[in-house]
Design an enzyme around this catalytic site. Structure first.
Site, mmCIF file in Angstrom:
data_model
loop_
_atom_site.group_PDB
_atom_site.id
_atom_site.type_symbol
_atom_site.label_atom_id
_atom_site.label_comp_id
_atom_site.label_asym_id
_atom_site.label_seq_id
_atom_site.Cartn_x
_atom_site.Cartn_y
_atom_site.Cartn_z
ATOM 1 N N ASP A 10 -1.489 3.932 8.749
ATOM 2 C CA ASP A 10 -1.879 3.928 7.343
ATOM 3 C C ASP A 10 -3.384 3.733 7.275
ATOM 4 O OD1 ASP A 10 -0.851 3.910 4.460
ATOM 5 O OD2 ASP A 10 -2.243 2.223 4.492
ATOM 6 N N GLU A 12 -6.783 3.322 4.332
ATOM 7 C CA GLU A 12 -7.275 3.156 2.968
ATOM 8 C C GLU A 12 -8.589 3.920 2.894
ATOM 9 O OE1 GLU A 12 -5.221 1.911 0.842
ATOM 10 O OE2 GLU A 12 -3.872 1.066 2.349
ATOM 11 N N HIS A 149 -0.782 -1.689 -0.305
ATOM 12 C CA HIS A 149 -2.092 -1.043 -0.463
ATOM 13 C C HIS A 149 -3.169 -1.632 0.439
ATOM 14 C CE1 HIS A 149 -0.392 1.357 -3.594
ATOM 15 N NE2 HIS A 149 -0.046 0.274 -4.269
ATOM 16 N N ASP A 154 1.110 -1.854 4.654
ATOM 17 C CA ASP A 154 1.830 -0.589 4.477
ATOM 18 C C ASP A 154 2.398 -0.069 5.801
ATOM 19 O OD1 ASP A 154 1.360 -0.706 1.765
ATOM 20 O OD2 ASP A 154 -0.183 0.847 1.755
#
Length: 187
Positions: A10, A12, A149, A154
């Site tokens: 994951d 961001e 998030h 995540d």
């Protein structure tokens, strides 16, 4: 899948475009034979202001990434960690796209790892579930995402979702990576 290493990934970012926005965090956990063997996690200095709506969503601030490595510094270590493992992500096109674009742009490296998407798998395995967002799937499967998030939160949630999906696929006789990829693409 048991004979393959896979990495649940994951990231961001500062926005949705792999061409115009930058990564602010990468997290990943590598699995072998269904067991966690190692993990990778780092904040990334995107060399741009993180928009306030992204900070509200992720909690990642400009101050948090000020002394973090840049993508050029962090990516070689992540790619070594990744190796030839299968990439598993929720909305894999997004995460894979950002990593692939940055590997090409900064390191002249082209990713050719197989990828599996838990969002696409959810569309086939949980077709009656109205939303295929990670949070909705977690709620449906009674999985707690302790830090939604944020990349590692995540990753941990996606790992549990994928483990559940592997059991459902196994019940259908779908065990091999190629069979899972075909199943994922069914209309």
């Amino acid at each position: 899948m048991k004979s393959h290493d896979y990495v649940v990934l994951d990231i961001e970012t500062t926005g949705l475009s792999k061409h115009h926005h930058n990564i602010t965090e990468i997290a990943a956990v590598k699995y072998r034979d269904g067991a966690k063997i190692c993990e990778f996690q780092t904040l990334i200095n995107p060399k741009e202001h993180i928009p306030s709506f992204i900070t509200r969503l992720t909690g990642i601030t400009d101050e948090m990434v000020a002394n973090a490595p840049t993508i050029e510094q962090a990516l070689p270590g992540f790619l070594d960690f990744l190796g030839k493992s299968i990439i598993v992500a929720h909305n894999a096109t997004f995460d894979y796209g950002f990593i692939s674009e940055n590997a090409c742009r900064h390191l002249n490296v082209y990713l050719d790892n197989d990828k599996l998407c838990t969002r696409k798998l959810a569309s086939r395995l949980l077709s009656d579930l109205p939303s295929k967002r990670l949070g909705s799937i977690c709620e449906y499967l009674d999985i707690t995402n302790e830090q939604a998030h944020r990349a590692m939160g995540d990753v941990k949630a996606t790992s549990q979702v994928f483990s559940h999906f592997l059991s459902l696929l196994d019940e259908k006789g779908i065990k091999d990576i190629e069979d899972i990829k075909r199943f994922e693409k069914l209309p």
